[in-house]
Write a protein that holds these residues in place. Structure first.
Motif, PDB file in Angstrom:
ATOM      1  N   MET A 167     -27.736  21.964  99.230  1.00 39.49           N
ATOM      2  CA  MET A 167     -27.609  22.787  98.188  1.00 39.49           C
ATOM      3  C   MET A 167     -28.769  23.918  98.965  1.00 39.49           C
ATOM      4  SD  MET A 167     -28.409  20.783  94.835  1.00 39.49           S
ATOM      5  CE  MET A 167     -30.438  20.236  95.157  1.00 39.49           C
ATOM      6  N   ASP A 168     -27.579  24.647  99.635  1.00 38.15           N
ATOM      7  CA  ASP A 168     -28.228  25.179 100.695  1.00 38.15           C
ATOM      8  C   ASP A 168     -27.810  26.662  99.951  1.00 38.15           C
ATOM      9  OD1 ASP A 168     -29.739  26.438 102.957  1.00 38.15           O
ATOM     10  OD2 ASP A 168     -28.044  25.876 103.982  1.00 38.15           O
ATOM     11  N   GLY A 169     -29.115  27.833 100.273  1.00 38.52           N
ATOM     12  CA  GLY A 169     -28.727  28.873 100.647  1.00 38.52           C
ATOM     13  C   GLY A 169     -29.263  29.403  99.373  1.00 38.52           C
ATOM     14  N   ASN A 170     -29.883  28.936  98.781  1.00 40.08           N
ATOM     15  CA  ASN A 170     -30.611  29.724  97.605  1.00 40.08           C
ATOM     16  C   ASN A 170     -31.723  30.926  97.703  1.00 40.08           C
ATOM     17  OD1 ASN A 170     -30.305  27.484  95.467  1.00 40.08           O
ATOM     18  ND2 ASN A 170     -31.837  26.342  95.854  1.00 40.08           N
ATOM     19  N   GLY A 171     -32.023  30.804  98.899  1.00 38.70           N
ATOM     20  CA  GLY A 171     -32.930  31.712 100.043  1.00 38.70           C
ATOM     21  C   GLY A 171     -32.017  33.572 100.064  1.00 38.70           C
ATOM     22  N   ARG A 172     -30.690  33.235 100.594  1.00 40.14           N
ATOM     23  CA  ARG A 172     -29.917  33.889 101.086  1.00 40.14           C
ATOM     24  C   ARG A 172     -29.261  34.519  99.337  1.00 40.14           C
ATOM     25  NH1 ARG A 172     -26.093  30.333 104.773  1.00 40.14           N
ATOM     26  NH2 ARG A 172     -27.957  29.512 104.823  1.00 40.14           N
ATOM     27  N   TRP A 173     -29.329  34.423  98.938  1.00 42.40           N
ATOM     28  CA  TRP A 173     -28.909  33.995  97.161  1.00 42.40           C
ATOM     29  C   TRP A 173     -29.439  35.535  96.562  1.00 42.40           C
ATOM     30  CZ3 TRP A 173     -30.385  34.583  91.938  1.00 42.40           C
ATOM     31  CH2 TRP A 173     -28.824  34.642  91.022  1.00 42.40           C
ATOM     32  N   ALA A 174     -30.749  35.183  96.327  1.00 50.39           N
ATOM     33  CA  ALA A 174     -31.997  35.797  96.140  1.00 50.39           C
ATOM     34  C   ALA A 174     -32.072  37.165  97.352  1.00 50.39           C
ATOM     35  CB  ALA A 174     -32.998  35.373  95.810  1.00 50.39           C
ATOM     36  N   LYS A 175     -32.109  37.396  98.389  1.00 49.20           N
ATOM     37  CA  LYS A 175     -32.406  38.262  99.318  1.00 49.20           C
ATOM     38  C   LYS A 175     -30.867  39.031  99.254  1.00 49.20           C
ATOM     39  CE  LYS A 175     -32.942  39.252 104.200  1.00 49.20           C
ATOM     40  NZ  LYS A 175     -32.619  38.811 105.658  1.00 49.20           N
ATOM     41  N   LYS A 176     -29.657  39.084  98.819  1.00 47.60           N
ATOM     42  CA  LYS A 176     -28.978  39.272  98.559  1.00 47.60           C
ATOM     43  C   LYS A 176     -28.825  40.953  97.130  1.00 47.60           C
ATOM     44  CE  LYS A 176     -24.797  38.446  99.167  1.00 47.60           C
ATOM     45  NZ  LYS A 176     -23.166  36.950  98.695  1.00 47.60           N
ATOM     46  N   ARG A 177     -29.218  40.019  96.490  1.00 50.61           N
ATOM     47  CA  ARG A 177     -29.560  40.518  94.981  1.00 50.61           C
ATOM     48  C   ARG A 177     -31.187  41.706  95.451  1.00 50.61           C
ATOM     49  NH1 ARG A 177     -26.279  37.086  95.097  1.00 50.61           N
ATOM     50  NH2 ARG A 177     -24.842  36.747  93.611  1.00 50.61           N
ATOM     51  N   LEU A 178     -31.888  41.822  96.283  1.00 48.42           N
ATOM     52  CA  LEU A 178     -33.345  41.817  96.483  1.00 48.42           C
ATOM     53  C   LEU A 178     -34.129  41.488  95.046  1.00 48.42           C
ATOM     54  CD1 LEU A 178     -32.731  45.511  96.932  1.00 48.42           C
ATOM     55  CD2 LEU A 178     -32.380  44.217  98.123  1.00 48.42           C
ATOM     56  N   LEU A 179     -34.117  39.905  95.193  1.00 52.24           N
ATOM     57  CA  LEU A 179     -35.122  39.507  94.202  1.00 52.24           C
ATOM     58  C   LEU A 179     -35.880  38.775  95.605  1.00 52.24           C
ATOM     59  CD1 LEU A 179     -32.667  38.035  91.647  1.00 52.24           C
ATOM     60  CD2 LEU A 179     -34.028  39.817  91.458  1.00 52.24           C
ATOM     61  N   PRO A 180     -37.046  37.923  94.456  1.00 58.17           N
ATOM     62  CA  PRO A 180     -38.147  36.668  95.361  1.00 58.17           C
ATOM     63  C   PRO A 180     -37.131  35.786  95.342  1.00 58.17           C
ATOM     64  CG  PRO A 180     -38.824  37.197  92.685  1.00 58.17           C
ATOM     65  CD  PRO A 180     -37.112  37.896  93.512  1.00 58.17           C
ATOM     66  N   ARG A 181     -37.458  34.743  96.718  1.00 55.80           N
ATOM     67  CA  ARG A 181     -36.952  33.806  96.951  1.00 55.80           C
ATOM     68  C   ARG A 181     -36.717  32.824  95.582  1.00 55.80           C
ATOM     69  NH1 ARG A 181     -35.673  32.217 101.720  1.00 55.80           N
ATOM     70  NH2 ARG A 181     -35.915  29.154 101.068  1.00 55.80           N
ATOM     71  N   VAL A 182     -37.701  32.634  94.806  1.00 52.26           N
ATOM     72  CA  VAL A 182     -38.116  31.985  93.297  1.00 52.26           C
ATOM     73  C   VAL A 182     -37.035  31.604  92.562  1.00 52.26           C
ATOM     74  CG1 VAL A 182     -39.282  32.830  92.578  1.00 52.26           C
ATOM     75  CG2 VAL A 182     -39.384  30.908  92.293  1.00 52.26           C
ATOM     76  N   ALA A 183     -36.249  32.980  92.354  1.00 52.43           N
ATOM     77  CA  ALA A 183     -35.120  33.834  91.840  1.00 52.43           C
ATOM     78  C   ALA A 183     -34.155  32.847  92.060  1.00 52.43           C
ATOM     79  CB  ALA A 183     -34.836  35.384  91.932  1.00 52.43           C
ATOM     80  N   GLY A 184     -33.629  32.886  93.171  1.00 49.40           N
ATOM     81  CA  GLY A 184     -32.686  31.717  93.739  1.00 49.40           C
ATOM     82  C   GLY A 184     -32.713  30.520  93.853  1.00 49.40           C
ATOM     83  N   HIS A 185     -34.420  29.756  93.171  1.00 49.97           N
ATOM     84  CA  HIS A 185     -34.087  28.131  93.635  1.00 49.97           C
ATOM     85  C   HIS A 185     -33.925  28.520  91.863  1.00 49.97           C
ATOM     86  CE1 HIS A 185     -35.524  28.282  97.248  1.00 49.97           C
ATOM     87  NE2 HIS A 185     -36.789  27.704  96.953  1.00 49.97           N
ATOM     88  N   ARG A 186     -34.258  29.900  91.357  1.00 54.09           N
ATOM     89  CA  ARG A 186     -34.247  29.067  89.510  1.00 54.09           C
ATOM     90  C   ARG A 186     -32.563  29.013  89.155  1.00 54.09           C
ATOM     91  NH1 ARG A 186     -38.687  33.145  88.339  1.00 54.09           N
ATOM     92  NH2 ARG A 186     -40.398  31.723  88.474  1.00 54.09           N
ATOM     93  N   GLN A 187     -32.184  29.817  89.708  1.00 51.71           N
ATOM     94  CA  GLN A 187     -30.591  29.651  89.409  1.00 51.71           C
ATOM     95  C   GLN A 187     -29.780  28.737  90.003  1.00 51.71           C
ATOM     96  OE1 GLN A 187     -29.615  32.423  87.392  1.00 51.71           O
ATOM     97  NE2 GLN A 187     -27.558  31.402  87.133  1.00 51.71           N
ATOM     98  N   GLY A 188     -30.642  28.030  91.079  1.00 60.29           N
ATOM     99  CA  GLY A 188     -29.593  26.701  91.528  1.00 60.29           C
ATOM    100  C   GLY A 188     -29.625  25.558  90.845  1.00 60.29           C
ATOM    101  N   ILE A 189     -30.962  25.808  89.891  1.00 64.77           N
ATOM    102  CA  ILE A 189     -31.029  24.678  88.998  1.00 64.77           C
ATOM    103  C   ILE A 189     -30.337  24.584  87.730  1.00 64.77           C
ATOM    104  CG2 ILE A 189     -32.282  24.034  87.385  1.00 64.77           C
ATOM    105  CD1 ILE A 189     -33.876  22.995  89.010  1.00 64.77           C
ATOM    106  N   GLU A 190     -29.378  26.272  87.691  1.00 64.86           N
ATOM    107  CA  GLU A 190     -28.702  26.522  86.577  1.00 64.86           C
ATOM    108  C   GLU A 190     -27.284  25.556  87.494  1.00 64.86           C
ATOM    109  OE1 GLU A 190     -28.757  27.109  83.234  1.00 64.86           O
ATOM    110  OE2 GLU A 190     -30.517  27.201  83.732  1.00 64.86           O
ATOM    111  N   ALA A 191     -26.913  25.551  88.673  1.00 65.44           N
ATOM    112  CA  ALA A 191     -26.005  25.363  89.491  1.00 65.44           C
ATOM    113  C   ALA A 191     -25.844  23.886  89.691  1.00 65.44           C
ATOM    114  CB  ALA A 191     -25.710  25.553  91.121  1.00 65.44           C
ATOM    115  N   VAL A 192     -26.713  22.959  89.369  1.00 64.98           N
ATOM    116  CA  VAL A 192     -26.870  21.747  89.527  1.00 64.98           C
ATOM    117  C   VAL A 192     -27.101  20.961  88.168  1.00 64.98           C
ATOM    118  CG1 VAL A 192     -28.966  19.686  89.368  1.00 64.98           C
ATOM    119  CG2 VAL A 192     -29.499  21.402  90.911  1.00 64.98           C
ATOM    120  N   ARG A 193     -27.102  22.020  87.180  1.00 60.32           N
ATOM    121  CA  ARG A 193     -26.948  21.518  85.759  1.00 60.32           C
ATOM    122  C   ARG A 193     -24.657  21.759  85.939  1.00 60.32           C
ATOM    123  NH1 ARG A 193     -31.322  24.803  83.819  1.00 60.32           N
ATOM    124  NH2 ARG A 193     -32.876  23.212  83.342  1.00 60.32           N
TER     125      ARG A 193
END
Length: 250
Positions: free
Chosen positions: A29-55
């Motif tokens: 499961m790769d790309g959480n940090g880049r997902w957040a960076k593209k949206r000018l968000l902190p890396r943790v936002a990418g990890h949180r959205q990654g949890i939704e992808a897990v579900r």
């Protein structure tokens, strides 16, 4: 989002393909940090959205008939990340278990954990042990989570154990074969790995399931993990179904 299976009668997730659905699928499961960076968000936002992808992905795997789904959640190398990020990841892991274990259990999903996860902090280990015990008799699907996992470490652990048995006279080294070695891996009892997917466009295994991937089909997709979902997994299954697997034969 419920993890319960969709009732029969709905449209199939499959769009084609001429082969079987893979029994065991693993995902880096790769790309959480880049997902957040593209949206000018902190890396943790990418990890949180990654949890939704897990579900989304766990539910889709059940609908597709995938028997076992293995997710690379935290590698033994991830300890090199900043302490603040590790703390956030561990906190999200705890919240995921507390919030989702009821639905996982009700959906008939068995939880299996790979890696040296007992080295995590005590309250997380206790939560994991409880979740594993609670879901142990479920048979509809297996969700495998790799935590503090590294494939080279896994292989070394098996080799060390066999060497110890041989040195103690409990094992004749001449009897060691691939089947015996495989029986000592963290994945013992799981179906053979059929398909390994890595998201985000990177094309490497990153010390993940090196032994198990020997004859797995590999699929590298550009989708960042937080955007991964039902259609992506269905497309991966169809790509697998269209491949001809020879296992070294003709």
């Amino acid at each position: 989002m419920s993890l319960l299976p969709i009732q029969s009668g709905g449209a199939s997730l499959r769009t084609g393909g001429r082969g079987a659905v893979p029994r065991h699928v693993a995902i880096i499961m790769d790309g959480n940090g880049r997902w957040a960076k593209k949206r000018l968000l902190p890396r943790v936002a990418g990890h949180r959205q990654g949890i939704e992808a897990v579900r989304r992905t766990v539910r889709a795997a059940g609908d597709l008939g995938i028997e076992a789904l293995t997710l690379f959640a935290f590698s033994s190398e991830n300890w090199r990340r900043p302490a603040s990020e590790i703390g956030e990841l561990m906190g999200m892991l705890k919240r995921f278990i507390l919030s989702d274990i009821d639905e996982i259990h009700e959906a008939g999903i068995r939880l299996v954990v790979l890696g040296d996860w007992r080295m995590l902090q005590g309250d997380i280990v206790e939560l994991i042990e409880g979740a594993i015990a609670r879901t142990a008799n479920n048979t509809r699907q297996t969700l495998v989570v790799a935590l503090n996992y590294g494939a080279q470490d896994e292989i070394v652990r098996v080799a060390r154990r066999l060497a110890g048995d041989a040195a103690a006279g409990r094992l004749d080294p001449a009897t060691i074969d691939a089947a015996m070695f495989e029986g000592g891996l963290d994945t013992q009892g799981l179906p053979p790995l059929d398909l390994l997917i890595r998201t985000s466009g990177e094309k490497r295994l990153s010390n993940f399931l090196l032994w198990q991937a020997a004859y797995a089909e590999l699929l590298f997709v550009d989708t960042l993990w937080p955007d991964f979902g039902r259609d992506d997994l269905a497309a991966a299954v169809d790509a697998f179904a269209a491949r001809e697997r020879r296992f070294g034969g003709l």
